[in-house]
Design a protein around this motif. Sequence first.
Motif, PDB file in Angstrom:
ATOM      1  N   LEU A  33       0.842  -1.192   0.000  1.00 42.87           N
ATOM      2  CA  LEU A  33       0.000   0.000   0.000  1.00 42.87           C
ATOM      3  C   LEU A  33       0.879   1.244   0.000  1.00 42.87           C
ATOM      4  N   THR A  34       0.498   2.237  -0.780  1.00 38.04           N
ATOM      5  CA  THR A  34       1.258   3.490  -0.815  1.00 38.04           C
ATOM      6  C   THR A  34       0.709   4.507   0.173  1.00 38.04           C
ATOM      7  N   SER A  35      -0.509   4.298   0.601  1.00 43.64           N
ATOM      8  CA  SER A  35      -1.145   5.164   1.587  1.00 43.64           C
ATOM      9  C   SER A  35      -2.167   4.324   2.331  1.00 43.64           C
ATOM     10  N   VAL A  36      -2.302   4.596   3.605  1.00 39.03           N
ATOM     11  CA  VAL A  36      -3.264   3.839   4.400  1.00 39.03           C
ATOM     12  C   VAL A  36      -3.926   4.771   5.416  1.00 39.03           C
ATOM     13  N   THR A  37      -5.207   4.531   5.642  1.00 40.59           N
ATOM     14  CA  THR A  37      -5.965   5.260   6.652  1.00 40.59           C
ATOM     15  C   THR A  37      -6.743   4.243   7.466  1.00 40.59           C
ATOM     16  N   VAL A  38      -6.685   4.383   8.769  1.00 40.07           N
ATOM     17  CA  VAL A  38      -7.419   3.496   9.661  1.00 40.07           C
ATOM     18  C   VAL A  38      -8.431   4.342  10.414  1.00 40.07           C
ATOM     19  N   GLY A  54      -0.904  13.075   4.817  1.00 39.50           N
ATOM     20  CA  GLY A  54      -1.432  14.295   5.407  1.00 39.50           C
ATOM     21  C   GLY A  54      -2.947  14.351   5.290  1.00 39.50           C
ATOM     22  N   ALA A  55      -3.529  15.332   5.949  1.00 38.11           N
ATOM     23  CA  ALA A  55      -4.983  15.462   5.993  1.00 38.11           C
ATOM     24  C   ALA A  55      -5.625  15.556   4.608  1.00 38.11           C
ATOM     25  N   PRO A  56      -5.118  16.373   3.669  1.00 38.47           N
ATOM     26  CA  PRO A  56      -5.785  16.447   2.358  1.00 38.47           C
ATOM     27  C   PRO A  56      -5.804  15.117   1.605  1.00 38.47           C
ATOM     28  N   GLU A  57      -4.670  14.410   1.599  1.00 35.81           N
ATOM     29  CA  GLU A  57      -4.610  13.123   0.896  1.00 35.81           C
ATOM     30  C   GLU A  57      -5.488  12.086   1.598  1.00 35.81           C
ATOM     31  N   GLU A  63     -12.890   9.878   0.652  1.00 35.88           N
ATOM     32  CA  GLU A  63     -13.948  10.208  -0.308  1.00 35.88           C
ATOM     33  C   GLU A  63     -13.998   9.192  -1.446  1.00 35.88           C
ATOM     34  N   ARG A  64     -12.832   8.762  -1.929  1.00 36.70           N
ATOM     35  CA  ARG A  64     -12.796   7.746  -2.984  1.00 36.70           C
ATOM     36  C   ARG A  64     -13.386   6.439  -2.483  1.00 36.70           C
ATOM     37  N   ALA A  65     -13.061   6.079  -1.229  1.00 40.81           N
ATOM     38  CA  ALA A  65     -13.601   4.849  -0.645  1.00 40.81           C
ATOM     39  C   ALA A  65     -15.114   4.966  -0.469  1.00 40.81           C
TER      40      ALA A  65
END
Length: 76
Positions: A33-38, A54-57, A63-65
């Motif tokens: 994964l290049t980016s992850v959010t939990v 960061g917050a914007p990404e 939003e994409r999810a």
Amino acid sequence: MADNVVKLELVEVGDGHRFDTDHILDAAKGHELTSVTVVGTLPDGSLWLSGSAGAPETLMLLERAKHKLVRISESQ
């Protein structure tokens, strides 16, 4: 489907059912994964959020999810 996209397979379960959180987190490992959010809910009902960007990404990823989940639920 692109090689770097993991197919989200939703399973319909009864109200109140929860999958094991450790199993879900472990399943994400090893996918490069290049980016992850939990995002999670703590026992007291408060929101817990952490991410590698960061917050914007992170907001764009969420939003994409959300868009993908809406499309999936509409097709069922």
